[in-house]
Design a protein around this motif. Structure first.
Motif, mmCIF file in Angstrom:
data_model
loop_
_atom_site.group_PDB
_atom_site.id
_atom_site.type_symbol
_atom_site.label_atom_id
_atom_site.label_comp_id
_atom_site.label_asym_id
_atom_site.label_seq_id
_atom_site.Cartn_x
_atom_site.Cartn_y
_atom_site.Cartn_z
ATOM 1 N N LEU A 95 0.839 -1.199 0.000
ATOM 2 C CA LEU A 95 0.000 0.000 0.000
ATOM 3 C C LEU A 95 0.877 1.252 0.000
ATOM 4 C CD1 LEU A 95 -3.099 0.084 0.141
ATOM 5 C CD2 LEU A 95 -2.922 0.476 2.602
ATOM 6 N N GLU A 96 1.884 1.228 0.830
ATOM 7 C CA GLU A 96 2.804 2.364 0.937
ATOM 8 C C GLU A 96 3.542 2.583 -0.390
ATOM 9 O OE1 GLU A 96 5.274 2.054 4.479
ATOM 10 O OE2 GLU A 96 6.820 3.257 3.463
ATOM 11 N N ALA A 97 3.885 1.475 -1.048
ATOM 12 C CA ALA A 97 4.618 1.585 -2.317
ATOM 13 C C ALA A 97 3.720 2.135 -3.427
ATOM 14 C CB ALA A 97 5.177 0.227 -2.728
ATOM 15 N N GLY A 98 2.407 1.865 -3.308
ATOM 16 C CA GLY A 98 1.495 2.433 -4.303
ATOM 17 C C GLY A 98 1.147 1.514 -5.457
ATOM 18 N N VAL A 99 0.806 0.272 -5.142
ATOM 19 C CA VAL A 99 0.370 -0.649 -6.207
ATOM 20 C C VAL A 99 -1.120 -0.432 -6.497
ATOM 21 C CG1 VAL A 99 2.089 -2.377 -5.591
ATOM 22 C CG2 VAL A 99 -0.202 -2.476 -4.559
ATOM 23 N N ASP A 100 -1.591 -1.000 -7.612
ATOM 24 C CA ASP A 100 -3.012 -0.888 -7.956
ATOM 25 C C ASP A 100 -3.853 -1.970 -7.297
ATOM 26 O OD1 ASP A 100 -2.836 1.357 -9.860
ATOM 27 O OD2 ASP A 100 -1.586 -0.059 -10.987
ATOM 28 N N SER A 101 -3.255 -3.120 -7.080
ATOM 29 C CA SER A 101 -3.967 -4.161 -6.337
ATOM 30 C C SER A 101 -2.982 -4.982 -5.520
ATOM 31 C CB SER A 101 -4.776 -5.070 -7.273
ATOM 32 O OG SER A 101 -3.922 -5.761 -8.136
ATOM 33 N N SER A 138 -9.120 2.506 0.532
ATOM 34 C CA SER A 138 -7.781 2.946 0.097
ATOM 35 C C SER A 138 -7.712 3.143 -1.410
ATOM 36 C CB SER A 138 -6.743 1.891 0.488
ATOM 37 O OG SER A 138 -6.939 0.724 -0.308
ATOM 38 N N GLY A 139 -8.704 2.622 -2.123
ATOM 39 C CA GLY A 139 -8.634 2.679 -3.585
ATOM 40 C C GLY A 139 -7.789 1.567 -4.171
ATOM 41 N N VAL A 140 -7.176 0.774 -3.306
ATOM 42 C CA VAL A 140 -6.376 -0.363 -3.797
ATOM 43 C C VAL A 140 -7.238 -1.623 -3.750
ATOM 44 C CG1 VAL A 140 -4.362 -1.806 -3.336
ATOM 45 C CG2 VAL A 140 -4.197 0.683 -3.111
ATOM 46 N N GLU A 141 -7.245 -2.331 -4.861
ATOM 47 C CA GLU A 141 -8.110 -3.503 -5.002
ATOM 48 C C GLU A 141 -7.516 -4.718 -4.286
ATOM 49 O OE1 GLU A 141 -8.699 -4.280 -9.155
ATOM 50 O OE2 GLU A 141 -9.654 -6.222 -8.786
ATOM 51 N N LEU A 142 -8.383 -5.557 -3.749
ATOM 52 C CA LEU A 142 -7.954 -6.829 -3.167
ATOM 53 C C LEU A 142 -8.236 -7.943 -4.173
ATOM 54 C CD1 LEU A 142 -8.710 -8.117 0.411
ATOM 55 C CD2 LEU A 142 -9.107 -9.591 -1.554
ATOM 56 N N ARG A 143 -7.217 -8.755 -4.438
ATOM 57 C CA ARG A 143 -7.383 -9.927 -5.290
ATOM 58 C C ARG A 143 -6.848 -11.150 -4.555
ATOM 59 N NH1 ARG A 143 -5.769 -7.915 -11.483
ATOM 60 N NH2 ARG A 143 -7.353 -6.280 -11.603
ATOM 61 N N GLY A 144 -7.174 -12.317 -5.052
ATOM 62 C CA GLY A 144 -6.697 -13.534 -4.420
ATOM 63 C C GLY A 144 -5.878 -14.389 -5.361
ATOM 64 N N ALA A 145 -4.969 -15.153 -4.797
ATOM 65 C CA ALA A 145 -4.222 -16.144 -5.578
ATOM 66 C C ALA A 145 -4.131 -17.409 -4.752
ATOM 67 C CB ALA A 145 -2.829 -15.634 -5.930
ATOM 68 N N ILE A 146 -4.486 -18.522 -5.355
ATOM 69 C CA ILE A 146 -4.454 -19.807 -4.656
ATOM 70 C C ILE A 146 -3.392 -20.676 -5.312
ATOM 71 C CG2 ILE A 146 -5.836 -21.727 -3.797
ATOM 72 C CD1 ILE A 146 -8.355 -20.141 -4.500
ATOM 73 N N ALA A 147 -2.333 -20.975 -4.548
ATOM 74 C CA ALA A 147 -1.263 -21.830 -5.073
ATOM 75 C C ALA A 147 -1.676 -23.298 -4.974
ATOM 76 C CB ALA A 147 0.031 -21.576 -4.307
ATOM 77 N N THR A 148 -0.988 -24.129 -5.708
ATOM 78 C CA THR A 148 -1.183 -25.604 -5.729
ATOM 79 C C THR A 148 -2.646 -26.001 -5.948
ATOM 80 O OG1 THR A 148 -1.445 -25.854 -3.305
ATOM 81 C CG2 THR A 148 0.796 -25.999 -4.178
ATOM 82 N N CYS A 149 -3.348 -25.251 -6.803
ATOM 83 C CA CYS A 149 -4.766 -25.515 -7.075
ATOM 84 C C CYS A 149 -5.014 -26.821 -7.786
ATOM 85 C CB CYS A 149 -5.329 -24.431 -7.986
ATOM 86 S SG CYS A 149 -5.909 -23.031 -7.084
ATOM 87 N N PHE A 150 -4.014 -27.296 -8.527
ATOM 88 C CA PHE A 150 -4.233 -28.483 -9.364
ATOM 89 C C PHE A 150 -3.399 -29.670 -8.892
ATOM 90 C CE2 PHE A 150 -5.060 -24.670 -11.821
ATOM 91 C CZ PHE A 150 -6.304 -24.934 -12.382
ATOM 92 N N GLY A 151 -2.748 -29.502 -7.752
ATOM 93 C CA GLY A 151 -1.890 -30.558 -7.244
ATOM 94 C C GLY A 151 -0.791 -29.928 -6.410
ATOM 95 N N CYS A 152 -0.298 -30.710 -5.452
ATOM 96 C CA CYS A 152 0.724 -30.210 -4.529
ATOM 97 C C CYS A 152 1.984 -31.062 -4.699
ATOM 98 C CB CYS A 152 0.197 -30.322 -3.101
ATOM 99 S SG CYS A 152 1.468 -30.061 -1.841
ATOM 100 N N PRO A 153 3.146 -30.437 -4.769
ATOM 101 C CA PRO A 153 4.372 -31.238 -4.968
ATOM 102 C C PRO A 153 4.685 -32.140 -3.782
ATOM 103 C CG PRO A 153 4.913 -28.937 -4.520
ATOM 104 C CD PRO A 153 3.429 -28.997 -4.699
#
Lengths: 316, 316
Positions: A95-101, A138-153
């Motif tokens: 947030l401090e750095a100023g990203v869009d999401s 804040s005007g900064v969007e929240l998004r999600g990322a889910i790792a290992t969605c298709f299998g876990c090593p």
């Protein structure tokens, strides 16, 4: 049997080379070099970047310059820069750095999440509520990322319900976009279908983004399956930058220029210029000092013709 | 939008590494080394090979041992060995050597045919009639192969009617199988659809075989399109052996083990064992003395798991 498989007329590509690509490379680029690569991609028409991560610089030295890189690109307009963050501290820095999401990330498998961020999936999800409150207004969007969605090593198969559970939580936190990470290249066409249909059931407000790795060579086959399902958001890395920490010699993310080439040839709009992407791939190759896995940047676009009199015959 | 794309339940793979792969490699293998590779593939369950070409040894030194290689594999039962031939002289040599089928080849584009076999497409087709007569009653099958079906490195786009015209001639000569060669990796999903539907129109007795190159990274995306159209015959090369004489650094045929992996994961039977193919790919890698482009043989099958405590973290 059918003539034309249905597909979306337009696809959004998020370039993840500067983050997912570079963090899996042994060569470390300077902030200036990263900025040069990003600008080449912007020139080609790329409008969304997963630019960096705000994680521990000790854990990921390649991305220690996250704030500096965001600052270096401040003058660029009309482009969305996101950053991955694992927790509240990362979100504050982003947030401090100023990203869009801010892209909150968690693994669908417990052992990968423990290895990656040293806590349980539920602990990760609980910490995300504080991030959602931080971002409110804040005007900064929240998004999600889910790792290992298709299998876990470590664990192997991952239950689709685990992916759906996390995606639902992201939707409740207000995310519109959630990326399904094929962290170590374990996605297959049937798994793509199963996971996309499940998400449509349990989190219909979400727009899923497919993030494939080409570790086992079938990354673009998985994209074909996503397209047939109508999925219109994909993540890729220029040149196929990156690798797989679990499989020496294996490739990383699907290559952006090969993806743009495929979509162009299918008549699907991306807003990205293939020749510009090939130039950007050449920048990436020069900066990394090694041939990258992508193919179109080596062979040229489809109608790059040869002089009949100048080349050796192939016979058959 | 649909759950499951239709696809054939069983696919026939013809291994073309010993021919299309090796003729585009700079390393020359001995006949004994080629036989070792073929036997490793037979052990994995491969039942069809495009083994070699009976062409001028001066033009293609890598395949100068065509007859010797066929002789070396005479003891193998239940496996179909075919050989490419451009004309009557080649067919006579192939017949004498004792192959199971003779694959007559011609390009869909005039300039590539001229460059490849030094005559016009019509001259090639005319010469094929004499070959058909030669094979009558011999017990050796006649098959067809059409190069540059999806584009020509000299002329660019290739008219679908040119492909249909040649395919119809092959059907008239008694061929049941005709291979559509993507000689320099110019095939795209829409071109696959257009060409397959056209062939069903003009030569309905033919069973087309799709022969893709991964020159531009989308070889398996094209396979996905072929599967959606119900095409059940594909050609590939172990390890992705080969290259493209027109694009230095570009890859050649799609890789057999990556193709088997994709089909396995889609629940499509091939009769080929993936672990055996990975072993054969390691033989190919050792014989060539360089890493080959295929991915599954580097990363291992999907559920090759890692020890959680032994690997570096990937973060995100």
């Amino acid at each position: 049997m059918h003539d034309a498989t249905p597909n979306p007329g337009r696809v959004h590509i998020t370039e993840v080379g500067p983050r997912d690509g570079l963090q899996n490379e042994t060569v470390l680029l300077s902030t200036l070099e990263k900025a040069e690569l990003v600008r080449a991609l912007v020139t080609a028409g790329v409008k969304e970047f997963e630019l960096t991560s705000f994680v521990s610089p000790r854990a990921v030295p390649a991305l220690a310059d996250a704030a500096e890189l965001v600052a270096k690109l401040k003058d660029i307009e009309g482009v969305h820069f996101s950053a991955l963050v694992p927790n509240l501290r990362g979100a504050e820095r982003a947030l401090e750095a100023g990203v869009d999401s801010v892209v909150l990330f968690v693994s669908a498998s417990e052992s990968h999440n423990a290895k990656n961020v040293n806590c349980s999936v539920d602990q990760s999800l609980a910490s995300f509520e504080r991030v959602a409150r931080l971002l409110e207004g804040s005007g900064v969007e929240l998004r999600g990322a889910i790792a290992t969605c298709f299998g876990c090593p470590f664990e192997g198969n991952v239950d689709v319900a685990a992916v759906g559970h996390i995606a639902s939580r992201f939707a409740e936190l207000g995310a519109r976009y959630v990326s399904l990470g094929d962290t170590t290249g374990m996605a297959t066409p049937p798994l793509v279908t199963e996971r996309i249909l499940h998400l449509r059931d349990v989190a219909p407000s979400l727009s899923p983004t497919l993030h494939f790795h080409n570790t086992r060579g079938i990354g673009l086959a998985n994209v074909m399956q996503g397209l047939a399902l109508g999925v219109d958001r994909y993540e890729s890395s220029i040149g196929g930058l990156g690798g797989c920490p679990f499989a020496p010699g294996a490739t990383g993310n699907i290559a952006s220029e090969d993806l743009v080439y495929l979509l162009d040839e299918m008549g699907i709009e991306t807003g990205i210029d293939l020749d510009g992407m090939i130039k950007a791939a050449h920048v990436a190759t020069r900066l990394m000092g090694r041939p990258l896995p992508a193919q179109v940047s080596k062979a040229g676009p489809r109608l790059s013709l040869s002089d009949c009199s100048a080349v050796a015959t192939a016979k058959g």
